[in-house]
Design a protein around this motif. Structure first.
Motif, PDB file in Angstrom:
ATOM      1  N   PHE A  49      12.473 -19.484  12.503  1.00  0.00           N
ATOM      2  CA  PHE A  49      11.801 -18.277  12.981  1.00  0.00           C
ATOM      3  C   PHE A  49      10.999 -17.617  11.864  1.00  0.00           C
ATOM      4  O   PHE A  49       9.855 -17.196  12.064  1.00  0.00           O
ATOM      5  N   MET A  53       7.018 -16.996  11.806  1.00  0.00           N
ATOM      6  CA  MET A  53       6.488 -15.631  11.698  1.00  0.00           C
ATOM      7  C   MET A  53       5.549 -15.477  10.504  1.00  0.00           C
ATOM      8  O   MET A  53       4.553 -14.769  10.581  1.00  0.00           O
ATOM      9  N   LEU A  56       2.266 -17.034  11.591  1.00  0.00           N
ATOM     10  CA  LEU A  56       1.577 -16.154  12.531  1.00  0.00           C
ATOM     11  C   LEU A  56       1.003 -14.926  11.838  1.00  0.00           C
ATOM     12  O   LEU A  56      -0.112 -14.495  12.147  1.00  0.00           O
ATOM     13  N   ALA A  57       1.759 -14.347  10.911  1.00  0.00           N
ATOM     14  CA  ALA A  57       1.276 -13.165  10.201  1.00  0.00           C
ATOM     15  C   ALA A  57       0.090 -13.496   9.303  1.00  0.00           C
ATOM     16  O   ALA A  57      -0.791 -12.664   9.106  1.00  0.00           O
ATOM     17  N   LEU A  63      -0.192  -9.815  14.891  1.00  0.00           N
ATOM     18  CA  LEU A  63       1.036 -10.291  15.523  1.00  0.00           C
ATOM     19  C   LEU A  63       2.275 -10.101  14.649  1.00  0.00           C
ATOM     20  O   LEU A  63       3.374 -10.482  15.049  1.00  0.00           O
ATOM     21  N   SER A  64       2.119  -9.501  13.492  1.00  0.00           N
ATOM     22  CA  SER A  64       3.254  -9.358  12.589  1.00  0.00           C
ATOM     23  C   SER A  64       4.319  -8.416  13.147  1.00  0.00           C
ATOM     24  O   SER A  64       5.454  -8.444  12.698  1.00  0.00           O
ATOM     25  N   PHE A  65       3.981  -7.614  14.152  1.00  0.00           N
ATOM     26  CA  PHE A  65       4.979  -6.750  14.766  1.00  0.00           C
ATOM     27  C   PHE A  65       6.072  -7.559  15.474  1.00  0.00           C
ATOM     28  O   PHE A  65       7.159  -7.043  15.741  1.00  0.00           O
ATOM     29  N   LEU A  66       5.803  -8.833  15.755  1.00  0.00           N
ATOM     30  CA  LEU A  66       6.808  -9.680  16.389  1.00  0.00           C
ATOM     31  C   LEU A  66       7.990  -9.959  15.463  1.00  0.00           C
ATOM     32  O   LEU A  66       9.024 -10.435  15.919  1.00  0.00           O
ATOM     33  N   GLY A  67       7.845  -9.644  14.199  1.00  0.00           N
ATOM     34  CA  GLY A  67       8.937  -9.818  13.249  1.00  0.00           C
ATOM     35  C   GLY A  67      10.154  -8.976  13.590  1.00  0.00           C
ATOM     36  O   GLY A  67      11.258  -9.258  13.151  1.00  0.00           O
ATOM     37  N   ILE A  68       9.957  -7.949  14.394  1.00  0.00           N
ATOM     38  CA  ILE A  68      11.076  -7.110  14.824  1.00  0.00           C
ATOM     39  C   ILE A  68      12.092  -7.923  15.621  1.00  0.00           C
ATOM     40  O   ILE A  68      13.270  -7.576  15.682  1.00  0.00           O
ATOM     41  N   VAL A  69      11.651  -9.032  16.191  1.00  0.00           N
ATOM     42  CA  VAL A  69      12.556  -9.914  16.928  1.00  0.00           C
ATOM     43  C   VAL A  69      13.589 -10.503  15.969  1.00  0.00           C
ATOM     44  O   VAL A  69      14.676 -10.893  16.385  1.00  0.00           O
TER      45      VAL A  69
END
Length: 107
Positions: A49, A53, A56-57, A63-69
């Motif tokens: 993951f 990430m 993607l970042a 899309l780096s806000f998806l790191g909160i996952v």
């Protein structure tokens, strides 16, 4: 250390996993083996993951806000610690069933 303690330690960093594996290798019961498999699976998913990430970042910083996952992985580790402390062999939500019969070298 007893196997329940080693099961809890296995979820705390890769070094904790190595300590639990080495210390409990000779006297591992089903609880320790189960949680060693679960925690190793979570660590592998976490590494994959994080690599995805970072890519993607780098490609699309929006899309780096998806790191909160990634917090979900921390929650899974906490659930694993709770299960290990209670002596339960319950799989981690979403991922746990995949790792119940994997990693044959554990035992």
């Amino acid at each position: 250390m007893n196997n329940k303690t080693l099961s809890v330690i296995s979820y705390i960093t890769p070094i904790g996993w190595i300590i639990a594996y080495v210390a409990g290798k000779d006297r591992a019961d089903s609880l320790l083996k189960y949680h060693l498999r679960q925690s190793l699976g979570i660590m592998i998913v976490s590494i994959i993951f994080n690599i995805i990430m970072r890519i993607l970042a780098a490609v699309a910083p929006v899309l780096s806000f998806l790191g909160i996952v990634g917090l979900l992985i921390l929650i899974f580790c906490i659930l694993g610690i709770i299960n290990a402390a209670n002596g339960a062999e319950r799989p981690i939500p979403l991922l746990g069933k995949m790792f119940e019969d994997k990693f044959d070298f554990i035992g």
